[in-house]
Design a protein around this motif. Structure first.
Motif, mmCIF file in Angstrom:
data_model
loop_
_atom_site.group_PDB
_atom_site.id
_atom_site.type_symbol
_atom_site.label_atom_id
_atom_site.label_comp_id
_atom_site.label_asym_id
_atom_site.label_seq_id
_atom_site.Cartn_x
_atom_site.Cartn_y
_atom_site.Cartn_z
ATOM 1 N N VAL A 1 -1.588 11.659 -10.447
ATOM 2 C CA VAL A 1 -2.184 10.832 -8.831
ATOM 3 C C VAL A 1 -2.893 9.987 -10.692
ATOM 4 O O VAL A 1 -3.842 10.934 -10.920
ATOM 5 C CB VAL A 1 -3.487 11.555 -8.198
ATOM 6 C CG1 VAL A 1 -4.211 11.441 -7.736
ATOM 7 C CG2 VAL A 1 -2.408 12.057 -6.836
ATOM 8 N N ARG A 2 -3.457 8.824 -10.441
ATOM 9 C CA ARG A 2 -4.715 8.247 -10.071
ATOM 10 C C ARG A 2 -5.361 7.669 -9.282
ATOM 11 O O ARG A 2 -5.552 7.993 -8.551
ATOM 12 C CB ARG A 2 -3.499 6.612 -10.887
ATOM 13 C CG ARG A 2 -1.662 6.694 -11.285
ATOM 14 C CD ARG A 2 -1.551 4.973 -11.359
ATOM 15 N NE ARG A 2 0.162 5.169 -12.688
ATOM 16 C CZ ARG A 2 0.616 5.277 -12.206
ATOM 17 N NH1 ARG A 2 0.332 3.642 -11.603
ATOM 18 N NH2 ARG A 2 1.780 5.063 -12.775
ATOM 19 N N PHE B 1 3.519 -4.987 4.130
ATOM 20 C CA PHE B 1 4.626 -4.629 2.407
ATOM 21 C C PHE B 1 3.791 -5.541 1.508
ATOM 22 O O PHE B 1 2.704 -6.734 1.754
ATOM 23 C CB PHE B 1 6.080 -6.301 3.133
ATOM 24 C CG PHE B 1 6.990 -5.240 3.912
ATOM 25 C CD1 PHE B 1 8.252 -4.386 2.983
ATOM 26 C CD2 PHE B 1 6.844 -5.546 4.909
ATOM 27 C CE1 PHE B 1 8.690 -3.942 4.291
ATOM 28 C CE2 PHE B 1 8.080 -5.153 5.785
ATOM 29 C CZ PHE B 1 8.556 -4.506 5.926
ATOM 30 N N PRO B 2 3.955 -5.513 0.697
ATOM 31 C CA PRO B 2 5.541 -4.176 -0.128
ATOM 32 C C PRO B 2 4.466 -2.909 0.088
ATOM 33 O O PRO B 2 3.116 -2.413 0.035
ATOM 34 C CB PRO B 2 4.617 -4.817 -1.904
ATOM 35 C CG PRO B 2 3.567 -5.207 -1.994
ATOM 36 C CD PRO B 2 3.150 -6.159 -1.108
ATOM 37 N N PHE B 3 5.241 -1.780 -0.268
ATOM 38 C CA PHE B 3 5.021 -0.387 0.893
ATOM 39 C C PHE B 3 4.812 0.812 -0.259
ATOM 40 O O PHE B 3 5.165 0.259 -1.374
ATOM 41 C CB PHE B 3 6.036 -0.336 1.758
ATOM 42 C CG PHE B 3 7.474 -0.054 1.079
ATOM 43 C CD1 PHE B 3 7.897 0.543 -0.030
ATOM 44 C CD2 PHE B 3 7.910 -1.162 1.864
ATOM 45 C CE1 PHE B 3 8.912 -0.268 -0.350
ATOM 46 C CE2 PHE B 3 9.678 -1.177 1.121
ATOM 47 C CZ PHE B 3 9.552 0.210 0.182
ATOM 48 N N VAL B 4 4.264 1.580 -0.075
ATOM 49 C CA VAL B 4 3.792 2.494 -1.000
ATOM 50 C C VAL B 4 5.156 3.259 -1.403
ATOM 51 O O VAL B 4 6.011 4.065 -1.961
ATOM 52 C CB VAL B 4 2.587 3.497 -0.765
ATOM 53 C CG1 VAL B 4 2.524 5.347 -1.779
ATOM 54 C CG2 VAL B 4 1.539 3.355 -0.983
ATOM 55 N N ARG C 1 -0.842 0.602 2.281
ATOM 56 C CA ARG C 1 -1.995 0.772 1.608
ATOM 57 C C ARG C 1 -2.651 -0.151 2.665
ATOM 58 O O ARG C 1 -2.799 -0.156 3.773
ATOM 59 C CB ARG C 1 -2.136 -0.181 0.926
ATOM 60 C CG ARG C 1 -1.619 1.377 -0.098
ATOM 61 C CD ARG C 1 -2.197 2.555 -0.673
ATOM 62 N NE ARG C 1 -3.726 2.356 -0.492
ATOM 63 C CZ ARG C 1 -4.454 2.886 -1.613
ATOM 64 N NH1 ARG C 1 -3.315 2.596 -3.326
ATOM 65 N NH2 ARG C 1 -5.764 2.258 -2.254
ATOM 66 N N SER C 2 -2.892 -1.725 2.393
ATOM 67 C CA SER C 2 -3.106 -2.638 3.250
ATOM 68 C C SER C 2 -2.542 -3.504 3.857
ATOM 69 O O SER C 2 -2.841 -3.676 5.209
ATOM 70 C CB SER C 2 -4.771 -3.196 2.543
ATOM 71 O OG SER C 2 -3.782 -4.538 2.057
ATOM 72 N N GLN D 1 8.738 -1.689 -2.984
ATOM 73 C CA GLN D 1 7.619 -0.631 -3.249
ATOM 74 C C GLN D 1 6.630 -1.568 -4.164
ATOM 75 O O GLN D 1 7.442 -2.507 -4.850
ATOM 76 C CB GLN D 1 8.689 0.372 -3.721
ATOM 77 C CG GLN D 1 7.003 1.486 -4.188
ATOM 78 C CD GLN D 1 8.469 2.819 -4.627
ATOM 79 O OE1 GLN D 1 8.965 2.390 -5.632
ATOM 80 N NE2 GLN D 1 7.613 3.631 -4.080
ATOM 81 N N MET D 2 5.875 -0.837 -4.102
ATOM 82 C CA MET D 2 5.071 -1.737 -4.838
ATOM 83 C C MET D 2 4.980 -1.032 -5.804
ATOM 84 O O MET D 2 5.204 0.139 -6.727
ATOM 85 C CB MET D 2 3.043 -1.226 -4.266
ATOM 86 C CG MET D 2 2.615 -1.866 -2.859
ATOM 87 S SD MET D 2 1.439 -0.190 -2.545
ATOM 88 C CE MET D 2 0.065 -1.230 -3.492
ATOM 89 N N PRO D 3 4.923 -2.669 -8.079
ATOM 90 C CA PRO D 3 5.355 -1.330 -8.657
ATOM 91 C C PRO D 3 4.479 -0.295 -9.189
ATOM 92 O O PRO D 3 5.039 0.500 -9.638
ATOM 93 C CB PRO D 3 4.988 -2.449 -9.154
ATOM 94 C CG PRO D 3 4.612 -4.251 -8.578
ATOM 95 C CD PRO D 3 4.290 -3.162 -7.306
ATOM 96 N N GLU D 4 3.003 0.158 -8.470
ATOM 97 C CA GLU D 4 2.657 1.025 -9.507
ATOM 98 C C GLU D 4 3.130 2.549 -8.613
ATOM 99 O O GLU D 4 2.367 3.518 -9.237
ATOM 100 C CB GLU D 4 0.277 0.662 -9.034
ATOM 101 C CG GLU D 4 0.792 0.872 -7.839
ATOM 102 C CD GLU D 4 0.694 -1.126 -7.090
ATOM 103 O OE1 GLU D 4 -0.758 -1.316 -6.878
ATOM 104 O OE2 GLU D 4 1.558 -1.873 -7.756
ATOM 105 N N TYR D 5 3.528 2.396 -7.275
ATOM 106 C CA TYR D 5 4.037 3.950 -7.282
ATOM 107 C C TYR D 5 5.723 3.921 -7.399
ATOM 108 O O TYR D 5 6.407 4.895 -7.009
ATOM 109 C CB TYR D 5 3.899 3.795 -5.418
ATOM 110 C CG TYR D 5 2.580 4.195 -4.961
ATOM 111 C CD1 TYR D 5 1.976 4.848 -5.288
ATOM 112 C CD2 TYR D 5 1.988 2.749 -4.505
ATOM 113 C CE1 TYR D 5 0.952 5.023 -4.575
ATOM 114 C CE2 TYR D 5 0.673 2.379 -4.587
ATOM 115 C CZ TYR D 5 -0.158 3.845 -4.516
ATOM 116 O OH TYR D 5 -1.656 3.543 -3.724
#
Length: 212
Positions: A93-94, A50-53, A46-47, A66-70
């Motif tokens: 998708v959220r 790290f952390p990454f998608v 995303r921006s 990895q980003m926790p939300e992914y």
């Protein structure tokens, strides 16, 4: 970090990718000219890096930062790697997935990046109409509908299809980031009561309508 000119460029979609909340979506990205990306490193982010998608290096997915939300929601489509496809699939998708993504591919010292935009939409349920109270010689009718994204457009119409003015309108965010819309109209005692409330998602051009 020395950036030598890569032997490829990255190609993403030139317009936003549109996803529906709850469904899976592909974020397309490929190398041009077409060549195998199996031994390259790639990071979807995303921006910041790290952390990454999602990250793939040394021939496998790397989930360490990895980003926790992914977590458990991303898949790199491995079947396409030999043809230079580094397309990412996002599951379920959220609303919070909306925004800019970078597809970043590194081969030795050289790297390229493509940016793409994900737009998220949701169409709510059919509006629920209720008569709330009597006021000023009229009846106050309220139209409620949850589950929309982005904020929907709401139109009252009479039987002839003419727009009817609303008396109040509020949108509130639900816990999942979707909008609940609530709009009221005043029907005078002597007029016909047949009003319909139309709620529309402008991004998907989908609409739901209920009639009193």
């Amino acid at each position: 970090m020395g950036h030598s000119t890569a032997q490829f460029t990255l190609v993403g979609p030139d317009r936003p990718v549109t996803a529906v909340v709850g469904e899976d979506i592909m974020l397309p990205c490929h190398l041009a000219p077409r060549m195998s990306a199996e031994n390259m490193e790639m990071t979807w982010f995303r921006s910041k890096l790290f952390p990454f998608v999602h990250r793939y290096s040394d021939g496998k997915d790397q989930y360490g930062e990895q980003m926790p939300e992914y977590q458990r929601r991303t898949q790199l489509l491995k079947g396409g790697l030999t043809q230079g496809n580094v397309t990412l699939k996002i599951l379920h998708v959220r609303v919070s997935d909306e925004g800019r993504y970078s597809c970043f591919v590194q081969d030795g010292n050289s790297f390229e990046e493509a940016i793409l935009e994900l737009q998220v939409s949701a169409s709510g349920s059919a509006p629920h109409l209720s008569i709330e109270d009597y006021q000023d010689g009229g009846i106050r009718v309220v139209c409620r509908s949850p589950g929309w994204y982005p904020e929907p457009e709401v139109i009252w119409r009479d039987l002839s299809g003419q727009a009817f003015p609303s008396a109040s309108h509020t949108n509130s965010r639900e816990a999942n980031g979707l909008y609940e819309t609530q709009t009221s109209a005043i029907i005078m005692e002597n007029s016909s009561r047949n009003l319909s409330c139309l709620v529309r998602n402008t991004r998907l051009s989908q609409k739901k309508e209920s009639t009193l």
